[in-house]
Design a protein around this motif. Structure first.
Motif, PDB file in Angstrom:
ATOM      1  N   CYS A 150      37.261  39.888  37.471  1.00  0.00           N
ATOM      2  CA  CYS A 150      38.081  41.042  37.861  1.00  0.00           C
ATOM      3  C   CYS A 150      37.609  42.337  37.241  1.00  0.00           C
ATOM      4  CB  CYS A 150      39.530  40.780  37.508  1.00  0.00           C
ATOM      5  SG  CYS A 150      40.095  39.301  38.325  1.00  0.00           S
ATOM      6  N   ARG A 169      39.202  32.135  36.980  1.00  0.00           N
ATOM      7  CA  ARG A 169      40.224  32.654  36.061  1.00  0.00           C
ATOM      8  C   ARG A 169      41.525  31.891  36.275  1.00  0.00           C
ATOM      9  NH1 ARG A 169      42.292  32.683  40.391  1.00  0.00           N
ATOM     10  NH2 ARG A 169      43.021  34.434  41.622  1.00  0.00           N
ATOM     11  N   HIS A 192      45.772  32.483  35.443  1.00  0.00           N
ATOM     12  CA  HIS A 192      46.901  33.263  34.906  1.00  0.00           C
ATOM     13  C   HIS A 192      47.943  32.271  34.405  1.00  0.00           C
ATOM     14  CE1 HIS A 192      46.270  37.040  37.695  1.00  0.00           C
ATOM     15  NE2 HIS A 192      45.403  36.995  36.715  1.00  0.00           N
ATOM     16  N   CYS A 229      40.293  43.155  44.495  1.00  0.00           N
ATOM     17  CA  CYS A 229      41.547  42.569  44.000  1.00  0.00           C
ATOM     18  C   CYS A 229      42.389  41.970  45.127  1.00  0.00           C
ATOM     19  CB  CYS A 229      42.367  43.608  43.250  1.00  0.00           C
ATOM     20  SG  CYS A 229      43.863  42.901  42.562  1.00  0.00           S
ATOM     21  N   LYS A 230      42.851  40.758  44.895  1.00  0.00           N
ATOM     22  CA  LYS A 230      43.641  40.039  45.909  1.00  0.00           C
ATOM     23  C   LYS A 230      45.126  40.053  45.578  1.00  0.00           C
ATOM     24  CE  LYS A 230      39.970  38.370  48.074  1.00  0.00           C
ATOM     25  NZ  LYS A 230      39.336  39.343  48.930  1.00  0.00           N
ATOM     26  N   CYS A 289      46.812  38.835  43.002  1.00  0.00           N
ATOM     27  CA  CYS A 289      47.091  37.412  42.751  1.00  0.00           C
ATOM     28  C   CYS A 289      48.463  37.171  42.130  1.00  0.00           C
ATOM     29  CB  CYS A 289      46.052  36.836  41.800  1.00  0.00           C
ATOM     30  SG  CYS A 289      44.379  37.091  42.332  1.00  0.00           S
TER      31      CYS A 289
HETATM   32 FE1  SF4 Z   1      41.640  39.701  39.575  1.00  0.00          FE
HETATM   33 FE2  SF4 Z   1      43.633  38.623  40.924  1.00  0.00          FE
HETATM   34 FE3  SF4 Z   1      44.072  40.084  38.732  1.00  0.00          FE
HETATM   35 FE4  SF4 Z   1      43.258  41.234  41.033  1.00  0.00          FE
HETATM   36  S1  SF4 Z   1      45.206  40.194  40.624  1.00  0.00           S
HETATM   37  S2  SF4 Z   1      42.524  41.703  39.005  1.00  0.00           S
HETATM   38  S3  SF4 Z   1      41.847  39.653  41.761  1.00  0.00           S
HETATM   39  S4  SF4 Z   1      43.026  38.093  38.876  1.00  0.00           S
END
Ligand code: SF4
Ligand code: SF4
Length: 290
Positions: free
Chosen positions: A18, A28, A30, A266-267, A269
């Motif tokens: 990211c 990654r 979360h 960015c998706k 997430c």
């Molecule tokens: Fe990366 Fe997803 Fe965070 Fe966007 S929301 S910065 S794609 S981990």
């Protein structure tokens, strides 16, 4: 303005999907250990029991630090067996504000002891950042995202419903001014301490769109290395807002790119996303529907 060693920075960024790293090689996860939040963004609707919605603030369940560590083990092993990308980054991005939840640091501590090679990453609204920078550094976090959706208290009053400060819920410009002050001061302290900082910005047409480029200039001055402008998702107070078109987002990002590097991939997430960005692992299946 100190931003840390440029060589170190380049190495760390290339490892992080990211922060400009290779998406296909670096995975990654979360860890959804932080349910509570100390502010209320108008577009935020957190959900702790949701498996089919893909946006920030959503998780299928909130984990304890121990459960989060077990998930890191499982996802790491799964990715190794599958081949391709490796798990490189462990982040905490909610579903609330990680700095308002002590379990954030307990989870980082457990992960760091067992997987010292993992890059640790944290996302915050910045309200508690000035007082937390030393703790963040001590936890071994190397990259930080601060979400800033206004550059003036006037605009902040339209974006944030309230800000909880020193035990009081402050509404309007009063709360927004404290949040803005702490975000800017926290950014300055974080970059001076050597953290790589990305600024997230939720672009809301006719609410904060006139401040986006000035925000890019301001945060660049304070040492931010990247910006990530995302279109508002029409939920909560902004459920009737018409989100910006892909063309508008392209134009805004092109203009902002002249000021600060833009994270365009960015998706948006979930707070419990795991795997390669854009190809998330089905955790319900992996964890056997626990
Ligand atoms: Fe990366 Fe997803 Fe965070 Fe966007 S929301 S910065 S794609 S981990
Ligand atoms: Fe929701 Fe994040 Fe805003 Fe808190 S900071 S209200 S969790 S979007």
């Amino acid at each position: 303005m100190a931003t840390g060693c440029p060589m170190m920075t380049a190495t760390k960024i290339s490892d992080h999907p990211c922060f400009g790293g290779d998406h296909s090689k670096a995975g990654r996860i979360h860890l959804p250990v932080a349910p509570g939040c100390n502010i209320k963004c108008g577009f935020c609707e957190r959900r702790f029991d949701c498996v089919n919605e893909s946006r920030p603030g959503v998780t299928s369940r909130v984990l304890t630090p121990e459960q989060a560590l077990a998930r890191v083990r499982l996802v790491k092993r799964h990715m190794e067996m599958k081949g391709g990308a490796e798990l490189k980054v462990v982040g905490i991005a909610g579903p609330g504000d990680p700095l308002d939840n002590p379990k954030t640091f307990s989870a980082f501590d457990l992960v760091r002891k067992e997987f010292p090679e993992m890059k640790l990453c944290l996302s915050t609204n910045g309200l508690l950042l000035p007082q937390s920078v030393n703790k963040i550094i001590a936890a071994g976090v190397t990259s930080l995202t601060i979400t800033m959706n206004a550059l003036t208290p006037q605009t902040g009053a339209k974006v944030y419903e309230w800000v909880r400060h020193e035990g009081k819920k402050l509404k309007g410009e009063e709360g927004a001014a404290i949040l803005l002050h702490n975000q800017l001061e926290g950014l300055r302290l974080a970059t001076a301490a050597g953290l790589i900082v990305k600024i997230n910005h939720v672009y809301i047409p006719e609410i904060n769109d006139h401040e986006t480029l000035e925000l890019a200039i301001k945060v660049r001055e304070l040492g931010a290395q990247m910006m990530n402008i995302t279109p508002v998702i029409p939920v909560g107070m902004f459920r009737d807002v018409i989100p910006p078109t892909a063309l508008t987002m392209d134009m805004v990002r092109n203009q902002a790119e002249l000021i600060l590097s833009q994270a365009r991939h960015c998706k948006q997430c979930r707070a419990d996303a795991a795997g390669v960005v854009g190809q998330d692992i089905d955790l319900e299946m992996l964890e056997g529907g626990k």
